[in-house]
Scaffold this motif. Structure first.
Motif, mmCIF file in Angstrom:
data_model
loop_
_atom_site.group_PDB
_atom_site.id
_atom_site.type_symbol
_atom_site.label_atom_id
_atom_site.label_comp_id
_atom_site.label_asym_id
_atom_site.label_seq_id
_atom_site.Cartn_x
_atom_site.Cartn_y
_atom_site.Cartn_z
ATOM 1 N N GLN A 244 26.526 37.249 28.519
ATOM 2 C CA GLN A 244 26.751 37.446 30.134
ATOM 3 C C GLN A 244 27.424 37.581 31.267
ATOM 4 N N THR A 245 28.154 37.811 31.541
ATOM 5 C CA THR A 245 28.978 37.734 32.499
ATOM 6 C C THR A 245 28.472 37.242 34.065
ATOM 7 N N LYS A 246 29.209 36.968 34.340
ATOM 8 C CA LYS A 246 28.948 36.172 36.016
ATOM 9 C C LYS A 246 28.629 36.935 36.951
ATOM 10 N N LEU A 247 29.891 37.721 36.931
ATOM 11 C CA LEU A 247 29.915 38.844 37.983
ATOM 12 C C LEU A 247 29.656 39.883 37.507
ATOM 13 N N ASP A 248 29.437 40.752 38.433
ATOM 14 C CA ASP A 248 28.577 42.518 37.779
ATOM 15 C C ASP A 248 30.310 43.176 38.127
ATOM 16 N N ASN A 249 30.166 44.232 37.630
ATOM 17 C CA ASN A 249 31.106 45.358 37.777
ATOM 18 C C ASN A 249 31.636 45.636 39.609
ATOM 19 N N ASN A 250 30.666 45.208 40.474
ATOM 20 C CA ASN A 250 31.520 45.410 42.276
ATOM 21 C C ASN A 250 31.964 43.743 41.607
ATOM 22 N N ASN A 251 31.728 43.397 41.644
ATOM 23 C CA ASN A 251 32.677 42.582 41.832
ATOM 24 C C ASN A 251 33.510 41.540 40.296
ATOM 25 N N ASN A 252 34.509 42.736 39.679
ATOM 26 C CA ASN A 252 35.659 42.211 38.955
ATOM 27 C C ASN A 252 35.250 41.836 37.858
ATOM 28 N N GLY A 253 33.782 41.860 37.095
ATOM 29 C CA GLY A 253 32.728 40.788 36.289
ATOM 30 C C GLY A 253 34.071 41.438 35.028
#
Length: 263
Positions: A244-253
């Motif tokens: 799982q990415t550490k960041l979401d789509n609003n934070n350039n995951g």
């Protein structure tokens, strides 16, 4: 992960932020991947003509899997089409006409077709379908049908989905967004499309990385050893993914993950 040859990303909720914008570092990351001979691909429920507007500068070198994997385009050429039988598309349209607050769309190879001109509906559809035609009768459309889609302003799981659940043994019935239900052939989804590409390009499961967030990405997540659910992903996508990415789509995951592991 130094053996990665193919990276595939969904768009909405994944690579794009909530305003449908690319990460600010996307073009730099894409160039670095190309310099390393890593193929970057887009797999989305969006229309092909809509995608290439976003990626116009690399449209002749990038791999696009549009309409939930029913249409493939690579190096400036169409590489596969996986259409629905027209008679089934017409059946789905007729059922859809009876559903309150839901609007049918025939997603063809040449354009998307609608028979309703309500402004709220058209505003939503035009976000994802750049070539759009308003027709008087969807059952008279003459085109290769890639997908039948419903824009459901009520609630997809408890409204439009229930009308098509019985077809799930023969067709892929995918909830692909908060107001979207997609119907494709059972053998037509992002996962099948990626497996087709892997065979054509001689790229293995272990050499593939994918990013997704929603239920129409489910099969895609099973095609790669390095399957990343977005931090903002649906729980079912998180459950089937290996990472799982550490960041979401609003934070350039997506781009931040690629930079961390590959660049």
């Amino acid at each position: 992960m130094n053996n990665i040859k193919l990276i595939v990303s969904d768009l909405d909720g994944t690579l794009l932020d909530s305003n449908h914008q690319l990460p600010p570092d996307f073009w730099q990351v894409e160039q670095q991947l190309r310099d390393k001979n890593i193929i970057f691909a887009i797999a989305t429920g969006r229309q092909f003509y809509n995608i290439i507007q976003v990626f116009d500068k690399i449209k002749d070198t990038t791999l696009f899997l549009a309409e939930n994997g029913t249409y493939g385009f690579y190096n400036g050429k169409e590489i596969f089409v996986n259409p629905l039988p027209m008679e089934k598309a017409i059946e789905f349209v007729k059922i859809g006409r009876t559903i309150e607050n839901a609007y049918p769309i025939i997603c063809g190879k040449n354009a998307a077709y609608v028979e309703n001109s309500e402004e709220r509906f058209l505003t939503e559809v035009r976000k994802y379908y750049s070539k759009l035609e308003i027709v008087s009768d969807l059952t008279q459309v003459k085109d290769d049908v890639l997908k039948v889609t419903f824009c459901d302003f009520q609630d997809v799981p408890t409204n439009s989905y229930l009308y098509f659940k019985e077809f799930s043994n023969e067709f892929k019935i995918a909830i692909s967004g908060t107001v979207w239900l997609d119907i494709t052939g059972f053998s037509a989804n992002k996962g099948v499309a990626i497996e087709t590409i892997q065979k054509q390009l001689n790229i293995s499961f272990d050499e593939t990385m994918v990013f997704g967030d929603f239920l129409n990405d489910y099969e895609m997540m099973q095609t790669a050893k390095y399957s990343f659910a977005m931090k903002n992903a649906h729980p079912d996508i998180v459950a089937i993914s290996n990472y799982q990415t550490k960041l979401d789509n609003n934070n350039n995951g997506v781009t931040e993950t690629i930079k961390e592991f590959l660049l």
